[in-house]
Design a protein around this motif. Structure first.
Motif, PDB file in Angstrom:
ATOM      1  N   SER A 121       0.855  -1.198   0.000  1.00 19.43           N
ATOM      2  CA  SER A 121       0.000   0.000   0.000  1.00 19.43           C
ATOM      3  C   SER A 121       0.883   1.237   0.000  1.00 19.43           C
ATOM      4  N   LEU A 122       0.358   2.304  -0.596  1.00 24.98           N
ATOM      5  CA  LEU A 122       1.113   3.545  -0.719  1.00 24.98           C
ATOM      6  C   LEU A 122       0.141   4.710  -0.692  1.00 24.98           C
ATOM      7  N   ARG A 123       0.443   5.700   0.158  1.00 18.93           N
ATOM      8  CA  ARG A 123      -0.379   6.895   0.261  1.00 18.93           C
ATOM      9  C   ARG A 123       0.491   8.134   0.043  1.00 18.93           C
ATOM     10  N   ILE A 124       0.106   8.923  -0.942  1.00 14.45           N
ATOM     11  CA  ILE A 124       0.827  10.160  -1.250  1.00 14.45           C
ATOM     12  C   ILE A 124      -0.166  11.320  -1.201  1.00 14.45           C
ATOM     13  N   TRP A 125       0.259  12.423  -0.612  1.00 17.94           N
ATOM     14  CA  TRP A 125      -0.590  13.616  -0.511  1.00 17.94           C
ATOM     15  C   TRP A 125       0.031  14.723  -1.348  1.00 17.94           C
ATOM     16  N   SER A 126      -0.706  15.220  -2.325  1.00 17.49           N
ATOM     17  CA  SER A 126      -0.303  16.378  -3.130  1.00 17.49           C
ATOM     18  C   SER A 126      -1.109  17.572  -2.625  1.00 17.49           C
ATOM     19  N   ALA A 127      -0.474  18.380  -1.776  1.00 20.98           N
ATOM     20  CA  ALA A 127      -1.157  19.518  -1.144  1.00 20.98           C
ATOM     21  C   ALA A 127      -0.865  20.780  -1.957  1.00 20.98           C
ATOM     22  N   GLY A 128      -1.887  21.310  -2.607  1.00 23.70           N
ATOM     23  CA  GLY A 128      -1.704  22.427  -3.529  1.00 23.70           C
ATOM     24  C   GLY A 128      -1.498  21.894  -4.932  1.00 23.70           C
ATOM     25  N   CYS A 129      -2.458  21.064  -5.369  1.00 22.78           N
ATOM     26  CA  CYS A 129      -2.293  20.291  -6.612  1.00 22.78           C
ATOM     27  C   CYS A 129      -2.634  21.076  -7.871  1.00 22.78           C
ATOM     28  N   SER A 130      -3.221  22.270  -7.716  1.00 26.17           N
ATOM     29  CA  SER A 130      -3.612  23.090  -8.860  1.00 26.17           C
ATOM     30  C   SER A 130      -4.497  22.288  -9.827  1.00 26.17           C
ATOM     31  N   THR A 131      -4.208  22.352 -11.116  1.00 23.31           N
ATOM     32  CA  THR A 131      -5.063  21.716 -12.125  1.00 23.31           C
ATOM     33  C   THR A 131      -4.725  20.231 -12.358  1.00 23.31           C
ATOM     34  N   GLY A 132      -3.953  19.642 -11.460  1.00 31.55           N
ATOM     35  CA  GLY A 132      -3.775  18.183 -11.470  1.00 31.55           C
ATOM     36  C   GLY A 132      -2.492  17.653 -12.071  1.00 31.55           C
ATOM     37  N   GLU A 133      -1.671  18.543 -12.638  1.00 30.62           N
ATOM     38  CA  GLU A 133      -0.451  18.061 -13.295  1.00 30.62           C
ATOM     39  C   GLU A 133       0.466  17.308 -12.340  1.00 30.62           C
ATOM     40  N   GLU A 134       0.623  17.818 -11.102  1.00 29.90           N
ATOM     41  CA  GLU A 134       1.527  17.144 -10.159  1.00 29.90           C
ATOM     42  C   GLU A 134       1.037  15.750  -9.761  1.00 29.90           C
ATOM     43  N   PRO A 135      -0.185  15.595  -9.239  1.00 37.62           N
ATOM     44  CA  PRO A 135      -0.601  14.249  -8.843  1.00 37.62           C
ATOM     45  C   PRO A 135      -0.638  13.249  -9.993  1.00 37.62           C
ATOM     46  N   TYR A 136      -1.029  13.699 -11.180  1.00 40.17           N
ATOM     47  CA  TYR A 136      -1.018  12.782 -12.329  1.00 40.17           C
ATOM     48  C   TYR A 136       0.418  12.407 -12.717  1.00 40.17           C
ATOM     49  N   THR A 137       1.354  13.354 -12.586  1.00 46.97           N
ATOM     50  CA  THR A 137       2.764  13.032 -12.820  1.00 46.97           C
ATOM     51  C   THR A 137       3.226  11.958 -11.839  1.00 46.97           C
ATOM     52  N   LEU A 138       2.831  12.088 -10.572  1.00 51.03           N
ATOM     53  CA  LEU A 138       3.205  11.089  -9.564  1.00 51.03           C
ATOM     54  C   LEU A 138       2.623   9.725  -9.911  1.00 51.03           C
ATOM     55  N   ALA A 139       1.398   9.711 -10.421  1.00 51.78           N
ATOM     56  CA  ALA A 139       0.773   8.452 -10.841  1.00 51.78           C
ATOM     57  C   ALA A 139       1.556   7.815 -11.991  1.00 51.78           C
ATOM     58  N   MET A 140       2.043   8.643 -12.911  1.00 51.51           N
ATOM     59  CA  MET A 140       2.849   8.134 -14.026  1.00 51.51           C
ATOM     60  C   MET A 140       4.164   7.537 -13.524  1.00 51.51           C
ATOM     61  N   ILE A 141       4.805   8.241 -12.602  1.00 55.42           N
ATOM     62  CA  ILE A 141       6.079   7.757 -12.058  1.00 55.42           C
ATOM     63  C   ILE A 141       5.875   6.439 -11.319  1.00 55.42           C
ATOM     64  N   LEU A 142       4.800   6.339 -10.551  1.00 52.30           N
ATOM     65  CA  LEU A 142       4.479   5.071  -9.871  1.00 52.30           C
ATOM     66  C   LEU A 142       4.297   3.946 -10.878  1.00 52.30           C
ATOM     67  N   SER A 143       3.622   4.251 -11.965  1.00 52.90           N
ATOM     68  CA  SER A 143       3.401   3.253 -13.018  1.00 52.90           C
ATOM     69  C   SER A 143       4.718   2.821 -13.646  1.00 52.90           C
ATOM     70  N   GLU A 144       5.620   3.771 -13.833  1.00 51.03           N
ATOM     71  CA  GLU A 144       6.926   3.470 -14.416  1.00 51.03           C
ATOM     72  C   GLU A 144       7.766   2.604 -13.482  1.00 51.03           C
ATOM     73  N   VAL A 145       7.670   2.851 -12.185  1.00 52.21           N
ATOM     74  CA  VAL A 145       8.485   2.118 -11.200  1.00 52.21           C
ATOM     75  C   VAL A 145       7.918   0.717 -10.930  1.00 52.21           C
ATOM     76  N   LEU A 146       6.613   0.632 -10.725  1.00 50.41           N
ATOM     77  CA  LEU A 146       5.993  -0.655 -10.362  1.00 50.41           C
ATOM     78  C   LEU A 146       5.625  -1.505 -11.573  1.00 50.41           C
ATOM     79  N   LYS A 147       5.501  -0.866 -12.720  1.00 47.34           N
ATOM     80  CA  LYS A 147       5.204  -1.555 -13.984  1.00 47.34           C
ATOM     81  C   LYS A 147       3.997  -2.496 -13.835  1.00 47.34           C
ATOM     82  N   GLY A 148       4.128  -3.738 -14.285  1.00 42.99           N
ATOM     83  CA  GLY A 148       2.992  -4.669 -14.280  1.00 42.99           C
ATOM     84  C   GLY A 148       2.501  -5.041 -12.892  1.00 42.99           C
ATOM     85  N   GLU A 149       3.337  -4.750 -11.885  1.00 44.08           N
ATOM     86  CA  GLU A 149       2.993  -5.092 -10.508  1.00 44.08           C
ATOM     87  C   GLU A 149       1.993  -4.112  -9.902  1.00 44.08           C
ATOM     88  N   ILE A 150       1.801  -2.976 -10.552  1.00 42.27           N
ATOM     89  CA  ILE A 150       1.031  -1.891  -9.937  1.00 42.27           C
ATOM     90  C   ILE A 150      -0.410  -2.285  -9.627  1.00 42.27           C
TER      91      ILE A 150
END
Length: 292
Positions: A121-150
């Motif tokens: 399990s993993l919990r990340i808080w994006s405080a001051g996320c504006s129009t969403g670019e930061e949290p979606y970027t974090l989701a992409m990075i998680l996908s890149e790191v965990l790959k098929g395991e995500i």
């Protein structure tokens, strides 16, 4: 910067804010959301609020201050006020050196620690996320790191902002070329679908992110956020005075699990604000850790 710099003309003259009107509005804004507007930025308040006065047919900033306190539409206007005084300049993959440290060091460490505990399990808080670019970027990075395991991981990115308007935009997940100006081409191809001239975030990324309005001045709002492994709050505390900074950083400390990480803007620092976090120096980034 999502700002309104139009000028209102009243009786043939440019509308000006008096010193007393500025102090009243500045103190009101600080009391509401913790954003502090220094005396030398009086012009900023004048420029950004001029359009609101015009929209509401108010003759001066004193009337606007009264409206915010007593009019039946004050709640709705407060949201508009938050929109025009906040800055929402952002992009995907903003500040690549910092994100590289996050991906290769911080995220790798957190994932390893979770695996040691037999957790996924993993919990990340994006405080001051504006129009969403930061949290979606974090989701992409998680996908890149965990790959098929995500798919086997329980992941939630809590994304908050003061402005309801930017949150509506974030939930739609549709972006222009400009938002993607700092994004690697292969990432765009992998995680976006073309939508006319725009680009739409893929649904599997949207499912990782939960958007909601938050006022960092309100302690009850902060306490409702689920405990986090990592907190991102980049380019937000620069708008606060020292008292407000200390309050917010203390709330992040309380929110983080022991051993968790706080990531602030690359030009920001906790120097003279907090000694509770351990600063870790990497090439291109300083990351703050809550010691276990």
């Amino acid at each position: 910067m999502s700002s309104l710099f139009s000028k209102t003309i009243s009786l043939g003259k440019e509308l000006k804010i008096s010193d007393s009107e500025f102090r009243d509005l500045r103190d009101f804004i600080y009391a509401q959301c913790g954003i502090y507007i220094a005396d030398n930025r009086k012009y900023l308040l004048e420029n950004r609020l001029a359009n609101r006065l015009k929209k509401l047919s108010l003759k001066d900033f004193g009337e606007y201050y009264y409206y915010l306190q007593y009019d039946s539409g004050k709640g709705q206007e407060l949201s508009k006020l938050f929109e025009v005084i906040t800055t929402n300049e952002t992009s995907f993959y903003r500040n690549p050196p910092q994100l590289k440290v996050f991906q290769e060091n911080i995220l790798a460490d957190v994932i390893q620690e979770q695996r040691k505990k037999g957790l996924k399990s993993l919990r990340i808080w994006s405080a001051g996320c504006s129009t969403g670019e930061e949290p979606y970027t974090l989701a992409m990075i998680l996908s890149e790191v965990l790959k098929g395991e995500i798919a086997s991981w329980d992941i939630k990115i809590t994304a908050n902002d003061l402005s309801a308007r930017v949150l509506d935009s974030a939930r739609k997940g549709v972006y222009s070329d400009y938002s993607l100006r700092t994004t690697p081409k292969e990432i765009v191809q992998k995680y976006f679908d073309e939508d006319g001239k725009n680009f739409r975030i893929k649904s599997e990324l949207k499912r990782m992110v939960s958007f909601g309005q938050i006022n960092l001045k309100d302690k009850s709002h902060l306490k409702r956020v689920e405990r986090s492994d990592i907190v991102f709050c980049r380019n937000v505390i620069i708008y606060f005075d020292d008292d407000m900074k200390k309050q917010v950083i203390s709330a992040f400390y309380d929110n983080l699990h022991p051993g968790g990480y706080l990531i602030i803007g690359h030009s920001e620092s906790l120097h003279n604000i907090s000694r509770t976090f351990k600063p870790i120096h990497y090439p291109g980034a300083i990351i703050y850790q809550k010691e276990a």
